[in-house]
Design a protein around this motif. Structure first.
Motif, PDB file in Angstrom:
ATOM      1  N   THR A  11       5.843   9.798 -53.342  1.00 40.56           N
ATOM      2  CA  THR A  11       5.576  11.174 -53.746  1.00 40.56           C
ATOM      3  C   THR A  11       6.696  12.094 -53.289  1.00 40.56           C
ATOM      4  O   THR A  11       7.150  12.961 -54.053  1.00 40.56           O
ATOM      5  N   ALA A  12       7.176  11.906 -52.072  1.00 40.41           N
ATOM      6  CA  ALA A  12       8.281  12.732 -51.572  1.00 40.41           C
ATOM      7  C   ALA A  12       9.534  12.537 -52.417  1.00 40.41           C
ATOM      8  O   ALA A  12      10.195  13.506 -52.795  1.00 40.41           O
ATOM      9  N   HIS A  13       9.859  11.298 -52.744  1.00 40.46           N
ATOM     10  CA  HIS A  13      11.050  11.022 -53.553  1.00 40.46           C
ATOM     11  C   HIS A  13      10.924  11.631 -54.943  1.00 40.46           C
ATOM     12  O   HIS A  13      11.901  12.150 -55.484  1.00 40.46           O
ATOM     13  N   SER A  14       9.731  11.590 -55.517  1.00 43.96           N
ATOM     14  CA  SER A  14       9.554  12.157 -56.853  1.00 43.96           C
ATOM     15  C   SER A  14       9.524  13.680 -56.827  1.00 43.96           C
ATOM     16  O   SER A  14       9.596  14.320 -57.867  1.00 43.96           O
ATOM     17  N   ASN A  15       9.443  14.244 -55.626  1.00 44.30           N
ATOM     18  CA  ASN A  15       9.416  15.700 -55.456  1.00 44.30           C
ATOM     19  C   ASN A  15      10.714  16.195 -54.809  1.00 44.30           C
ATOM     20  O   ASN A  15      10.696  17.121 -54.006  1.00 44.30           O
ATOM     21  N   GLY A  16      11.812  15.549 -55.106  1.00 44.66           N
ATOM     22  CA  GLY A  16      13.103  15.983 -54.571  1.00 44.66           C
ATOM     23  C   GLY A  16      13.310  15.691 -53.103  1.00 44.66           C
ATOM     24  O   GLY A  16      14.108  16.344 -52.443  1.00 44.66           O
ATOM     25  N   GLY A  17      12.581  14.710 -52.567  1.00 42.35           N
ATOM     26  CA  GLY A  17      12.753  14.331 -51.165  1.00 42.35           C
ATOM     27  C   GLY A  17      11.918  15.140 -50.199  1.00 42.35           C
ATOM     28  O   GLY A  17      12.099  15.049 -48.987  1.00 42.35           O
ATOM     29  N   GLN A  18      10.972  15.924 -50.710  1.00 44.72           N
ATOM     30  CA  GLN A  18      10.148  16.766 -49.854  1.00 44.72           C
ATOM     31  C   GLN A  18       8.678  16.601 -50.218  1.00 44.72           C
ATOM     32  O   GLN A  18       8.331  16.340 -51.368  1.00 44.72           O
ATOM     33  N   ILE A  19       7.810  16.763 -49.229  1.00 37.07           N
ATOM     34  CA  ILE A  19       6.370  16.680 -49.456  1.00 37.07           C
ATOM     35  C   ILE A  19       5.659  17.633 -48.507  1.00 37.07           C
ATOM     36  O   ILE A  19       6.111  17.839 -47.373  1.00 37.07           O
ATOM     37  N   THR A  20       4.573  18.223 -48.972  1.00 38.98           N
ATOM     38  CA  THR A  20       3.760  19.079 -48.121  1.00 38.98           C
ATOM     39  C   THR A  20       2.537  18.286 -47.666  1.00 38.98           C
ATOM     40  O   THR A  20       2.194  17.259 -48.258  1.00 38.98           O
ATOM     41  N   THR A  21       1.885  18.793 -46.644  1.00 42.49           N
ATOM     42  CA  THR A  21       0.676  18.140 -46.174  1.00 42.49           C
ATOM     43  C   THR A  21      -0.358  18.095 -47.290  1.00 42.49           C
ATOM     44  O   THR A  21      -1.020  17.076 -47.492  1.00 42.49           O
ATOM     45  N   ARG A  22      -0.493  19.169 -48.061  1.00 49.14           N
ATOM     46  CA  ARG A  22      -1.462  19.213 -49.154  1.00 49.14           C
ATOM     47  C   ARG A  22      -1.171  18.132 -50.187  1.00 49.14           C
ATOM     48  O   ARG A  22      -2.071  17.446 -50.658  1.00 49.14           O
ATOM     49  N   GLN A  23       0.106  17.950 -50.541  1.00 47.05           N
ATOM     50  CA  GLN A  23       0.476  16.902 -51.500  1.00 47.05           C
ATOM     51  C   GLN A  23       0.153  15.516 -50.943  1.00 47.05           C
ATOM     52  O   GLN A  23      -0.311  14.645 -51.677  1.00 47.05           O
ATOM     53  N   ALA A  24       0.395  15.325 -49.658  1.00 46.65           N
ATOM     54  CA  ALA A  24       0.106  14.036 -49.033  1.00 46.65           C
ATOM     55  C   ALA A  24      -1.395  13.761 -49.036  1.00 46.65           C
ATOM     56  O   ALA A  24      -1.824  12.642 -49.314  1.00 46.65           O
ATOM     57  N   ARG A  56       9.052  22.356 -41.264  1.00 44.82           N
ATOM     58  CA  ARG A  56       8.237  23.409 -40.656  1.00 44.82           C
ATOM     59  C   ARG A  56       6.796  22.923 -40.778  1.00 44.82           C
ATOM     60  O   ARG A  56       6.539  21.946 -41.466  1.00 44.82           O
ATOM     61  N   PRO A  57       5.862  23.571 -40.125  1.00 38.78           N
ATOM     62  CA  PRO A  57       4.484  23.092 -40.215  1.00 38.78           C
ATOM     63  C   PRO A  57       4.023  22.925 -41.666  1.00 38.78           C
ATOM     64  O   PRO A  57       4.138  23.841 -42.479  1.00 38.78           O
ATOM     65  N   GLY A  58       3.578  21.722 -41.993  1.00 37.68           N
ATOM     66  CA  GLY A  58       3.059  21.436 -43.321  1.00 37.68           C
ATOM     67  C   GLY A  58       4.085  21.037 -44.353  1.00 37.68           C
ATOM     68  O   GLY A  58       3.740  20.760 -45.495  1.00 37.68           O
ATOM     69  N   VAL A  59       5.365  20.978 -43.969  1.00 37.14           N
ATOM     70  CA  VAL A  59       6.428  20.607 -44.912  1.00 37.14           C
ATOM     71  C   VAL A  59       7.305  19.532 -44.276  1.00 37.14           C
ATOM     72  O   VAL A  59       7.787  19.688 -43.159  1.00 37.14           O
TER      73      VAL A  59
END
Length: 74
Positions: A11-24, A56-59
Motif C-alpha cells: 500500500t505504501a509503494h502504491s501511494n508514492g512510498g508513504q502511508i498513513t495510519t488510517r490507510q494501514a 510525523r504522528p500517523g504518517v
C-alpha cells in the motif's frame, strides 16, 4: 516480514512510498475489534525494524534507497 507488513508495504509503494495510519488500518485492520491499536503496534514494529520511517504522528514512509529492494518482495 509478516503478511500484514507486506500488505502495508504494498500500500505504501502504491501511494508514492508513504502511508498513513488510517490507510494501514483500512488495509489490514478489518479482523480486529480494536484495529487502530493493533495496526499501530504493527507500524511501530516496522519502524523499529527499519521497514518504515515515522515522518510525523500517523504518517510513515518507506526509507529512501530501499524501494527497489522492497519491490523484490512483491
Amino acid at each position: 516480514m509478516t503478511e500484514k507488513q507486506t500488505k502495508i508495504m504494498q500500500t505504501a509503494h502504491s501511494n508514492g512510498g508513504q502511508i498513513t495510519t488510517r490507510q494501514a488500518v483500512e488495509t489490514v485492520g478489518n479482523n480486529y475489534h480494536n484495529a487502530d491499536k493493533y495496526t499501530g503496534e504493527t507500524l511501530s514494529r516496522m519502524v523499529k525494524a527499519g521497514h518504515l520511517i515515522r515522518v510525523r504522528p500517523g504518517v510513515y514512509r518507506v526509507p529512501v534507497g530501499t524501494e527497489g529492494e522492497q519491490s523484490k518482495l512483491f
